[in-house]
Design an enzyme around this catalytic site. Structure first.
Site, PDB file in Angstrom:
ATOM      1  N   ASP A   8      35.568  33.435  39.819  1.00 11.04           N
ATOM      2  CA  ASP A   8      34.246  32.804  39.903  1.00 11.04           C
ATOM      3  C   ASP A   8      33.848  32.398  38.482  1.00 11.04           C
ATOM      4  O   ASP A   8      34.681  32.453  37.558  1.00 11.04           O
ATOM      5  CB  ASP A   8      33.226  33.751  40.575  1.00 11.04           C
ATOM      6  CG  ASP A   8      32.871  34.959  39.725  1.00 11.04           C
ATOM      7  OD1 ASP A   8      33.483  35.157  38.650  1.00 11.04           O
ATOM      8  OD2 ASP A   8      31.970  35.722  40.139  1.00 11.04           O
ATOM      9  N   CYS A  65      36.662  38.128  38.156  1.00 18.17           N
ATOM     10  CA  CYS A  65      35.225  37.862  38.248  1.00 18.17           C
ATOM     11  C   CYS A  65      34.573  38.612  37.082  1.00 18.17           C
ATOM     12  O   CYS A  65      35.254  38.959  36.118  1.00 18.17           O
ATOM     13  CB  CYS A  65      34.656  38.238  39.617  1.00 18.17           C
ATOM     14  SG  CYS A  65      34.680  39.989  40.042  1.00 18.17           S
ATOM     15  N   GLY A  66      33.298  38.848  37.143  1.00 17.20           N
ATOM     16  CA  GLY A  66      32.646  39.536  36.030  1.00 17.20           C
ATOM     17  C   GLY A  66      33.171  40.947  35.842  1.00 17.20           C
ATOM     18  O   GLY A  66      33.461  41.381  34.732  1.00 17.20           O
ATOM     19  N   GLY A  68      35.670  42.312  38.244  1.00 16.32           N
ATOM     20  CA  GLY A  68      36.930  42.496  38.981  1.00 16.32           C
ATOM     21  C   GLY A  68      36.708  43.176  40.319  1.00 16.32           C
ATOM     22  O   GLY A  68      37.643  43.339  41.106  1.00 16.32           O
ATOM     23  N   HIS A  98      53.464  51.970  42.415  1.00 15.63           N
ATOM     24  CA  HIS A  98      53.136  52.918  43.487  1.00 15.63           C
ATOM     25  C   HIS A  98      52.402  52.269  44.665  1.00 15.63           C
ATOM     26  O   HIS A  98      52.587  52.693  45.801  1.00 15.63           O
ATOM     27  CB  HIS A  98      52.276  54.071  42.944  1.00 15.63           C
ATOM     28  CG  HIS A  98      53.056  55.030  42.096  1.00 15.63           C
ATOM     29  ND1 HIS A  98      52.557  56.243  41.688  1.00 15.63           N
ATOM     30  CD2 HIS A  98      54.321  54.946  41.573  1.00 15.63           C
ATOM     31  CE1 HIS A  98      53.468  56.878  40.958  1.00 15.63           C
ATOM     32  NE2 HIS A  98      54.540  56.098  40.854  1.00 15.63           N
ATOM     33  N   HIS A 133      56.498  56.183  48.100  1.00 21.30           N
ATOM     34  CA  HIS A 133      55.346  55.282  47.980  1.00 21.30           C
ATOM     35  C   HIS A 133      55.315  54.265  49.128  1.00 21.30           C
ATOM     36  O   HIS A 133      54.257  53.827  49.557  1.00 21.30           O
ATOM     37  CB  HIS A 133      55.361  54.571  46.629  1.00 21.30           C
ATOM     38  CG  HIS A 133      55.412  55.521  45.487  1.00 21.30           C
ATOM     39  ND1 HIS A 133      54.385  56.392  45.221  1.00 21.30           N
ATOM     40  CD2 HIS A 133      56.395  55.790  44.588  1.00 21.30           C
ATOM     41  CE1 HIS A 133      54.717  57.149  44.182  1.00 21.30           C
ATOM     42  NE2 HIS A 133      55.938  56.807  43.788  1.00 21.30           N
TER      43      HIS A 133
HETATM   44  C1  RB5 Z   1      28.594  37.217  39.063  1.00 25.58           C
HETATM   45  O1  RB5 Z   1      27.416  37.269  38.327  1.00 25.58           O
HETATM   46  C2  RB5 Z   1      29.145  38.608  39.252  1.00 25.58           C
HETATM   47  O2  RB5 Z   1      28.345  39.330  40.133  1.00 25.58           O
HETATM   48  C3  RB5 Z   1      30.564  38.552  39.737  1.00 25.58           C
HETATM   49  O3  RB5 Z   1      31.345  37.855  38.806  1.00 25.58           O
HETATM   50  C4  RB5 Z   1      31.274  39.867  39.936  1.00 25.58           C
HETATM   51  O4  RB5 Z   1      31.150  40.693  38.821  1.00 25.58           O
HETATM   52  C5  RB5 Z   1      30.990  40.568  41.200  1.00 25.58           C
HETATM   53  O5  RB5 Z   1      31.601  41.584  41.535  1.00 25.58           O
END
Ligand code: RB5
Length: 148
Positions: A8, A65-66, A68, A98, A133
């Site tokens: 994102d 994302c911010g 993960g 694993h 595993h």
């Molecule tokens: C976006 O602001 C943020 O919420 C998104 O990147 C992420 O961290 C969500 O889990």
């Protein structure tokens, strides 16, 4: 090896850096977006990458994302995905060895670029160990089959 990438807006810069790093290592990559810093919804990109991986078109995925978290949670809703949110190299290695993870997830607001590249290397240098595993991963798949 073909790697599907997605993020994102919160993971946009790190995803681009991961793409460059993987290509320098000789991997083929495809960027499923997002393609700008405009605010967007991480499940959209998680789903695209997850479907590209479970279809077999791509061998593995990397999602950013911010944190993960959101993007890995969303990817794990697609049957066949094992997405591991990782912020250290040991967990990156173990996620493959694993847990047989097929998607590595990271948070751009959590890990710096230098560490992120080491995480990527640890993940892609490792292989699933199978054996005991495999039995455990098969139990995860059984839970998935019952519920998804
Ligand atoms: C976006 O602001 C943020 O919420 C998104 O990147 C992420 O961290 C969500 O889990």
């Amino acid at each position: 090896m073909k790697i599907a990438l997605g993020s994102d807006h919160g993971g946009f810069h790190l995803k681009n850096a991961v793409k460059k790093h993987l290509e320098e290592k000789g991997f083929e990559t495809y960027d499923f977006g997002t393609y700008s810093l405009e605010s967007c919804d991480y499940p959209d990109y998680a789903e695209r990458v997850a479907e590209a991986v479970v279809s077999g078109e791509y061998d593995f995925g990397v999602l950013v994302c911010g944190t993960g978290l959101g993007i890995s949670i969303a990817a794990n809703k697609v049957k066949g995905v094992i997405a591991a949110p990782v912020s250290d190299t040991f967990s990156a290695e173990m996620a493959k060895k694993h847990n047989n993870a097929n998607i590595l997830a990271m948070g751009e607001r959590v890990v710096g670029e230098g560490l992120a590249m080491k995480i990527v290397d640890a993940f892609f240098d490792a292989s699933f160990e199978g054996g005991r595993h495999e039995k455990r991963v098969n139990k995860i798949k059984a839970i998935e089959s019952k519920n998804l």
